[in-house]
Design a protein around this motif. Structure first.
Motif, mmCIF file in Angstrom:
data_model
loop_
_atom_site.group_PDB
_atom_site.id
_atom_site.type_symbol
_atom_site.label_atom_id
_atom_site.label_comp_id
_atom_site.label_asym_id
_atom_site.label_seq_id
_atom_site.Cartn_x
_atom_site.Cartn_y
_atom_site.Cartn_z
ATOM 1 N N LEU A 154 0.825 -1.214 0.000
ATOM 2 C CA LEU A 154 0.000 0.000 0.000
ATOM 3 C C LEU A 154 0.859 1.264 0.000
ATOM 4 C CD1 LEU A 154 -2.848 -1.143 2.399
ATOM 5 C CD2 LEU A 154 -3.146 -0.352 0.032
ATOM 6 N N GLU A 155 2.001 1.230 0.666
ATOM 7 C CA GLU A 155 2.912 2.382 0.657
ATOM 8 C C GLU A 155 3.492 2.600 -0.739
ATOM 9 O OE1 GLU A 155 5.678 1.441 3.773
ATOM 10 O OE2 GLU A 155 4.209 1.864 5.345
ATOM 11 N N ARG A 156 3.932 1.525 -1.401
ATOM 12 C CA ARG A 156 4.482 1.640 -2.766
ATOM 13 C C ARG A 156 3.395 2.124 -3.729
ATOM 14 N NH1 ARG A 156 6.817 -3.276 -1.160
ATOM 15 N NH2 ARG A 156 5.283 -4.440 -2.370
ATOM 16 N N LEU A 157 2.218 1.540 -3.595
ATOM 17 C CA LEU A 157 1.074 1.911 -4.417
ATOM 18 C C LEU A 157 0.746 3.403 -4.229
ATOM 19 C CD1 LEU A 157 -2.201 -0.139 -4.358
ATOM 20 C CD2 LEU A 157 -2.233 2.260 -3.845
ATOM 21 N N SER A 158 0.775 3.878 -3.006
ATOM 22 C CA SER A 158 0.479 5.290 -2.704
ATOM 23 C C SER A 158 1.486 6.219 -3.355
ATOM 24 C CB SER A 158 0.450 5.517 -1.194
ATOM 25 O OG SER A 158 -0.600 4.794 -0.611
ATOM 26 N N ARG A 159 2.762 5.839 -3.343
ATOM 27 C CA ARG A 159 3.787 6.677 -3.983
ATOM 28 C C ARG A 159 3.567 6.762 -5.494
ATOM 29 N NH1 ARG A 159 7.076 4.065 -0.078
ATOM 30 N NH2 ARG A 159 7.825 2.568 -1.634
ATOM 31 N N ARG A 160 3.262 5.620 -6.122
ATOM 32 C CA ARG A 160 3.005 5.632 -7.569
ATOM 33 C C ARG A 160 1.740 6.411 -7.899
ATOM 34 N NH1 ARG A 160 3.921 0.348 -7.424
ATOM 35 N NH2 ARG A 160 1.810 -0.155 -8.085
ATOM 36 N N LEU A 161 0.726 6.268 -7.072
ATOM 37 C CA LEU A 161 -0.521 6.993 -7.279
ATOM 38 C C LEU A 161 -0.296 8.501 -7.154
ATOM 39 C CD1 LEU A 161 -3.545 6.685 -7.837
ATOM 40 C CD2 LEU A 161 -3.890 6.505 -5.374
ATOM 41 N N ALA A 162 0.490 8.918 -6.187
ATOM 42 C CA ALA A 162 0.808 10.348 -6.017
ATOM 43 C C ALA A 162 1.534 10.894 -7.245
ATOM 44 C CB ALA A 162 1.651 10.551 -4.763
ATOM 45 N N GLU A 163 2.448 10.115 -7.783
ATOM 46 C CA GLU A 163 3.166 10.530 -8.995
ATOM 47 C C GLU A 163 2.199 10.649 -10.173
ATOM 48 O OE1 GLU A 163 6.698 8.776 -11.828
ATOM 49 O OE2 GLU A 163 6.712 8.265 -9.704
ATOM 50 N N LYS A 164 1.291 9.700 -10.282
ATOM 51 C CA LYS A 164 0.286 9.728 -11.353
ATOM 52 C C LYS A 164 -0.616 10.960 -11.199
ATOM 53 C CE LYS A 164 -1.813 5.850 -12.684
ATOM 54 N NZ LYS A 164 -2.777 4.710 -12.689
ATOM 55 N N ILE A 165 -1.021 11.270 -9.984
ATOM 56 C CA ILE A 165 -1.861 12.440 -9.726
ATOM 57 C C ILE A 165 -1.131 13.711 -10.158
ATOM 58 C CG2 ILE A 165 -2.878 13.880 -7.893
ATOM 59 C CD1 ILE A 165 -3.391 11.144 -6.386
ATOM 60 N N TYR A 166 0.116 13.846 -9.735
ATOM 61 C CA TYR A 166 0.893 15.025 -10.111
ATOM 62 C C TYR A 166 1.011 15.142 -11.629
ATOM 63 C CZ TYR A 166 4.699 18.202 -10.883
ATOM 64 O OH TYR A 166 5.444 19.232 -11.359
ATOM 65 N N ASN A 167 1.323 14.033 -12.285
ATOM 66 C CA ASN A 167 1.466 14.067 -13.752
ATOM 67 C C ASN A 167 0.167 14.450 -14.425
ATOM 68 O OD1 ASN A 167 4.176 13.390 -13.682
ATOM 69 N ND2 ASN A 167 3.788 11.207 -13.903
ATOM 70 N N ARG A 168 -0.939 13.941 -13.946
ATOM 71 C CA ARG A 168 -2.239 14.280 -14.540
ATOM 72 C C ARG A 168 -2.592 15.752 -14.350
ATOM 73 N NH1 ARG A 168 -6.198 9.852 -14.455
ATOM 74 N NH2 ARG A 168 -5.188 8.207 -15.643
ATOM 75 N N ILE A 169 -2.321 16.274 -13.170
ATOM 76 C CA ILE A 169 -2.646 17.675 -12.908
ATOM 77 C C ILE A 169 -1.821 18.593 -13.797
ATOM 78 C CG2 ILE A 169 -2.494 19.561 -11.217
ATOM 79 C CD1 ILE A 169 -3.200 17.543 -9.037
ATOM 80 N N THR A 170 -0.568 18.277 -13.995
ATOM 81 C CA THR A 170 0.323 19.183 -14.730
ATOM 82 C C THR A 170 0.393 18.920 -16.221
ATOM 83 O OG1 THR A 170 2.249 17.802 -14.248
ATOM 84 C CG2 THR A 170 1.762 19.616 -12.713
ATOM 85 N N THR A 171 -0.224 17.862 -16.710
ATOM 86 C CA THR A 171 -0.225 17.583 -18.144
ATOM 87 C C THR A 171 -1.134 18.571 -18.857
ATOM 88 O OG1 THR A 171 0.218 15.258 -17.768
ATOM 89 C CG2 THR A 171 -0.744 15.819 -19.891
ATOM 90 N N ASN A 172 -0.647 19.076 -19.973
ATOM 91 C CA ASN A 172 -1.396 19.995 -20.852
ATOM 92 C C ASN A 172 -1.649 21.371 -20.239
ATOM 93 O OD1 ASN A 172 -1.588 18.021 -22.838
ATOM 94 N ND2 ASN A 172 -3.410 17.160 -21.877
ATOM 95 N N PHE A 173 -0.865 21.762 -19.258
ATOM 96 C CA PHE A 173 -1.005 23.123 -18.716
ATOM 97 C C PHE A 173 0.276 23.870 -18.925
ATOM 98 C CE2 PHE A 173 -4.368 20.984 -16.337
ATOM 99 C CZ PHE A 173 -5.402 21.867 -16.556
#
Length: 173
Positions: A154-173
């Motif tokens: 769950l800790e590893r999953l959370s780190r990857r999910l956080a990275e995915k969230i950041y990438n999604r927020i900053t993509t195309n802006f």
């Protein structure tokens, strides 16, 4: 000879760096934060699941990813331009490897979250309803060991999910 080799290595590294910069290549999620957000607050995720403390793990992973990016400063809600609010929608486990009908050797934990980035005045800047990630972990004969393996997953999953969230927020802006 040694001096010439260092110069050659330096020139090669410089050429590779310039070629990468010149072709327009950039890392995923390396865009700007939307709408000029420079200071952001991250509220502790809502956690209706039965996994105690998961809200803190997910929230801390996202704060770490935002801080690591250098794009925004994480501050408290009163000082923020925008706030990220999240909710853990689902956490589930499924067997992925068995040694018998009733004996799992490995399991996979899935987590799904919903997020909303809002400006201080309440305007929604970005949403994601079904972001998910998963991670496998080993099942041991000792249930305490299995639970520790699940927690690390769950800790590893959370780190990857956080990275995915950041990438999604900053993509195309």
């Amino acid at each position: 000879m040694k001096y010439t080799m260092h110069i050659g290595l330096f020139l090669l590294c410089t050429a590779v760096a310039l070629a990468g910069a010149g072709c327009g290549y950039r890392f995923s999620g390396a865009g700007e934060f939307p709408y000029g957000v420079k200071k952001i607050a991250v509220e502790v995720f809502e956690n209706p699941s039965t996994v105690v403390g998961l809200e803190t793990t997910v929230t801390n992973a996202l704060i770490y990813e935002l801080t690591r990016s250098g794009q925004v400063r994480v501050v408290d809600t009163k000082k923020a331009d925008a706030v990220i609010r999240g909710r853990i929608r689902q956490v589930s486990d499924h067997s992925i490897s068995r040694s018998g009908v009733l004996t799992a050797e490995a399991r996979r934990v899935y987590m799904q979250v919903a997020l909303r980035l809002t400006r201080k005045g309440g305007q929604t800047l970005w949403t994601a309803e079904n972001m998910q990630e998963d991670e496998a972990y080993d099942v041991a004969e000792d249930s305490a060991v299995t639970e520790a393996n699940r927690r690390r997953a769950l800790e590893r999953l959370s780190r990857r999910l956080a990275e995915k969230i950041y990438n999604r927020i900053t993509t195309n802006f």
